[in-house]
Design an enzyme around this catalytic site. Structure first.
Site, PDB file in Angstrom:
ATOM      1  N   ASP A 295       0.794  -1.242   0.000  1.00 53.99           N
ATOM      2  CA  ASP A 295       0.000   0.000   0.000  1.00 53.99           C
ATOM      3  C   ASP A 295       0.827   1.293   0.000  1.00 53.99           C
ATOM      4  O   ASP A 295       0.564   2.202   0.804  1.00 53.99           O
ATOM      5  CB  ASP A 295      -0.960   0.007   1.211  1.00 53.99           C
ATOM      6  CG  ASP A 295      -1.909  -1.193   1.195  1.00 53.99           C
ATOM      7  OD1 ASP A 295      -1.816  -2.022   0.279  1.00 53.99           O
ATOM      8  OD2 ASP A 295      -2.737  -1.301   2.118  1.00 53.99           O
TER       9      ASP A 295
ATOM     10  N   HIS B  82     -17.403   2.368   0.631  1.00 50.11           N
ATOM     11  CA  HIS B  82     -16.887   1.125   1.230  1.00 50.11           C
ATOM     12  C   HIS B  82     -17.229   1.054   2.723  1.00 50.11           C
ATOM     13  O   HIS B  82     -17.220   2.071   3.426  1.00 50.11           O
ATOM     14  CB  HIS B  82     -15.371   1.064   1.036  1.00 50.11           C
ATOM     15  CG  HIS B  82     -14.776  -0.254   1.401  1.00 50.11           C
ATOM     16  ND1 HIS B  82     -13.997  -0.426   2.516  1.00 50.11           N
ATOM     17  CD2 HIS B  82     -14.870  -1.467   0.806  1.00 50.11           C
ATOM     18  CE1 HIS B  82     -13.623  -1.701   2.588  1.00 50.11           C
ATOM     19  NE2 HIS B  82     -14.138  -2.345   1.564  1.00 50.11           N
TER      20      HIS B  82
ATOM     21  N   LYS C 298      -6.964  -5.001  -3.161  1.00 48.45           N
ATOM     22  CA  LYS C 298      -7.692  -5.600  -2.035  1.00 48.45           C
ATOM     23  C   LYS C 298      -8.652  -4.595  -1.415  1.00 48.45           C
ATOM     24  O   LYS C 298      -8.461  -3.391  -1.540  1.00 48.45           O
ATOM     25  CB  LYS C 298      -6.705  -6.104  -0.987  1.00 48.45           C
ATOM     26  CG  LYS C 298      -5.845  -4.994  -0.444  1.00 48.45           C
ATOM     27  CD  LYS C 298      -4.721  -5.517   0.396  1.00 48.45           C
ATOM     28  CE  LYS C 298      -3.930  -4.387   0.979  1.00 48.45           C
ATOM     29  NZ  LYS C 298      -4.701  -3.458   1.795  1.00 48.45           N
TER      30      LYS C 298
ATOM     31  N   CYS D 277      -1.951  -3.015   7.602  1.00 51.06           N
ATOM     32  CA  CYS D 277      -1.830  -3.908   6.438  1.00 51.06           C
ATOM     33  C   CYS D 277      -0.561  -4.759   6.458  1.00 51.06           C
ATOM     34  O   CYS D 277      -0.582  -5.909   6.031  1.00 51.06           O
ATOM     35  CB  CYS D 277      -1.963  -3.114   5.152  1.00 51.06           C
ATOM     36  SG  CYS D 277      -3.676  -2.560   4.941  1.00 51.06           S
TER      37      CYS D 277
HETATM   38  C1  VGL Z   1      -4.622   0.455   5.661  1.00 48.92           C
HETATM   39  C2  VGL Z   1      -6.229   1.305   7.044  1.00 48.92           C
HETATM   40  C3  VGL Z   1      -7.180   1.178   6.050  1.00 48.92           C
HETATM   41  C4  VGL Z   1      -3.190   0.073   5.487  1.00 48.92           C
HETATM   42  C5  VGL Z   1      -5.548   0.317   4.650  1.00 48.92           C
HETATM   43  O1  VGL Z   1      -2.708   0.043   4.328  1.00 48.92           O
HETATM   44  O2  VGL Z   1      -2.517  -0.186   6.514  1.00 48.92           O
HETATM   45  N1  VGL Z   1      -4.976   0.935   6.852  1.00 48.92           N
HETATM   46  N2  VGL Z   1      -6.829   0.685   4.849  1.00 48.92           N
END
Ligand code: VGL
Ligand code: ZN
Length: 206
Positions: free
Chosen positions: A10, A54, A108, A153
């Protein structure tokens, strides 16, 4: 053939300072990742990729605020500001991230009704992304993780990696955390209990 793979988690605009769900100093990891990625024969990139509305967005739950936790059908869910909406600039990878060495991008959290911190299994803890099967099929056994956020994540991805039988290493200085109510300390404890190893860029031994 190398059995070592770098998994980038991410590294997207919304998680950068100034982004919708900024991870403090998240941008500092980009040059480190660019430096190490070419050393890996295999590189996979995870991408948080949510539809508008979402279920992880506080904005769709009347009366709830970001960073609160609520109970959903599949379990506890931290609510977030709207972030990484499919096709937006916020969901794009950081502009200075070199993705040339990445063979596979795993998106994802792309179904409205279930979140996915992990690149392996969605938050219902049942639905696989298919990544474990792909890694096995190409002969990968050892994983290194870098990216955002260490305590969400990266944490969930490494735990699922261990559960699926892979060696898992976190490159600590190539990750940054959100650190919500002590979540970073808790994450390191959980990862260490699961046999996730902790390393840093200058100590990488593939
Ligand atoms: C993430 C919160 C919501 C991450 C992704 O990448 O850690 N954290 N969506
Ligand atoms: Zn998300």
């Amino acid at each position: 053939m190398s059995d070592a793979c770098l998994i980038l988690v991410d590294i997207q605009n919304d998680f950068m300072p100034g982004g919708a769900l900024a991870v403090p100093k998240g941008d500092e990891i980009v040059p480190l990742v660019n430096r190490i990625a070419p050393r890996f024969h295999w590189v996979v990139a995870g991408q948080d990729w949510h539809p508008p509305g979402h279920t992880s967005f506080a904005s769709v739950h009347p009366g709830e605020k970001p960073f609160e936790t609520i109970r959903l059908s599949y379990g506890d869910q931290v609510l977030w500001p709207d972030h990484c909406v499919q096709g937006t600039e916020g969901a794009a990878f950081h502009g200075a991230l070199s993705l040339a060495p990445a063979q596979l991008v795993v998106r994802k959290g792309y179904r409205r009704e279930v979140d996915s911190y992990s690149v392996f299994v969605e938050a219902d803890r049942k639905t696989p992304t298919g990544l474990a099967g792909w890694l096995r099929e190409v002969g990968i056994r050892r994983l290194w993780f870098a990216g955002l956020a260490t305590d969400f994540c990266v944490l969930w991805s490494t735990l699922d990696a261990r559960a699926a039988g892979f060696e898992a290493n976190v490159i600590e200085d190539a990750c940054r955390a959100i650190d919500l109510n002590g979540s970073l300390d808790a994450a390191w404890r959980e990862m260490s209990a699961a046999g996730v190893k902790r390393t840093h860029v200058d100590a990488l031994q593939l």
